[in-house]
Design an enzyme around this catalytic site. Structure first.
Site, mmCIF file in Angstrom:
data_model
loop_
_atom_site.group_PDB
_atom_site.id
_atom_site.type_symbol
_atom_site.label_atom_id
_atom_site.label_comp_id
_atom_site.label_asym_id
_atom_site.label_seq_id
_atom_site.Cartn_x
_atom_site.Cartn_y
_atom_site.Cartn_z
ATOM 1 N N GLN A 21 3.235 10.086 1.181
ATOM 2 C CA GLN A 21 4.809 9.751 1.570
ATOM 3 C C GLN A 21 5.409 9.892 0.266
ATOM 4 O O GLN A 21 6.515 9.123 0.592
ATOM 5 C CB GLN A 21 4.132 8.057 1.214
ATOM 6 N N GLY A 40 1.331 -1.327 0.091
ATOM 7 C CA GLY A 40 0.128 0.149 -0.043
ATOM 8 C C GLY A 40 0.746 1.580 0.023
ATOM 9 O O GLY A 40 2.038 0.867 -0.095
ATOM 10 N N CYS A 94 5.398 -0.236 7.274
ATOM 11 C CA CYS A 94 4.962 1.281 6.250
ATOM 12 C C CYS A 94 6.715 1.412 5.378
ATOM 13 O O CYS A 94 7.977 0.958 6.331
ATOM 14 C CB CYS A 94 4.807 2.003 7.265
ATOM 15 N N LEU A 95 5.937 2.053 4.135
ATOM 16 C CA LEU A 95 7.398 2.190 3.057
ATOM 17 C C LEU A 95 7.708 3.089 3.589
ATOM 18 O O LEU A 95 9.350 3.743 3.421
ATOM 19 C CB LEU A 95 6.555 2.036 1.651
ATOM 20 N N HIS A 153 -4.942 1.778 6.842
ATOM 21 C CA HIS A 153 -3.959 1.757 7.281
ATOM 22 C C HIS A 153 -2.938 3.650 6.262
ATOM 23 O O HIS A 153 -2.737 4.254 6.833
ATOM 24 C CB HIS A 153 -2.108 1.327 6.888
ATOM 25 N N GLU A 154 -3.627 2.886 5.032
ATOM 26 C CA GLU A 154 -3.481 3.973 4.130
ATOM 27 C C GLU A 154 -4.241 5.316 4.371
ATOM 28 O O GLU A 154 -3.702 6.673 4.000
ATOM 29 C CB GLU A 154 -3.388 3.138 2.313
ATOM 30 N N HIS A 183 -2.337 7.841 6.333
ATOM 31 C CA HIS A 183 -1.668 8.625 5.767
ATOM 32 C C HIS A 183 -2.573 10.172 5.270
ATOM 33 O O HIS A 183 -1.869 10.955 5.874
ATOM 34 C CB HIS A 183 -0.855 7.664 5.323
HETATM 35 NI NI NI Z 1 2.588 3.339 5.449
#
Ligand code: NI
Length: 174
Positions: free
Chosen positions: A51, A46, A94-95, A136-137, A140
């Site tokens: 991000q 995701g 998370c990236l 989760h996304e 953000h």
């Molecule tokens: Ni994330």
């Protein structure tokens, strides 16, 4: 398509509240495609627009396994219509927080409304990993990271590690 730079925490750009898109036009579609390419190349499941330094309410997810056909979902302005009382625990990563993981509790099942790639209103009801990933996304888009769902102690530990790794990288690149 293009691979975008992923912002690593801690960073104020990850704490913004993203703005709704008026319409999924060519510019939003390009962002969605670039985000998907970026996410796949980083082996993530995701990614949210903040991000990659974009302030629009756009997320992409693809929870298909390595040996499954890709199943990319592109969403603009995602909105939770309903969440189950039943919860689910998942070890999230998370990236933007590389190599950091923590168990997060979220509703197991959700119903979400969003604008799709063709600017059409869609609704999706889902559970399990996909529901966890979408939540989760969506977090953000409101400046919330998965570490904001864990204890302050654990959060500080993770953010300190990331800060240290950033300093080290800066020194190596100096
Ligand atoms: Ni994330």
């Amino acid at each position: 398509m293009a691979i975008l730079d992923i912002i690593i925490a801690p960073d104020p750009r990850l704490k913004i509240t993203a703005k709704p898109v008026k319409k999924v036009d060519a510019s939003v579609r390009r962002l969605m495609d670039d985000m998907l390419e970026t996410m796949h190349s980083a082996r993530g499941i995701g990614l949210a627009a903040p991000q990659v330094g974009d302030k629009r309410r756009v997320i992409v997810v693809d929870v298909a396994g390595e040996d499954e056909a890709p199943n990319p979902i592109r969403m603009a302005n995602p909105e939770l219509l309903w969440t189950s009382d039943e919860e689910r625990v998942h070890e999230e990563g998370c990236l933007s927080l590389p190599e950091q993981y923590a168990e997060v509790v979220r509703p197991d099942r959700i119903r979400v409304r969003y604008l799709d790639y063709r600017n059409e209103i869609r609704e999706l009801e889902t559970d399990g990993v996909l529901a966890t990933c979408i939540q989760h996304e969506m977090d953000h888009l409101d400046g919330v990271l998965f570490v904001d769902h864990v204890s302050a102690l654990k959060r500080r530990m993770i953010l300190r590690k990331l800060q240290k790794a950033k300093k080290l990288a800066a020194l190596e690149n100096a």
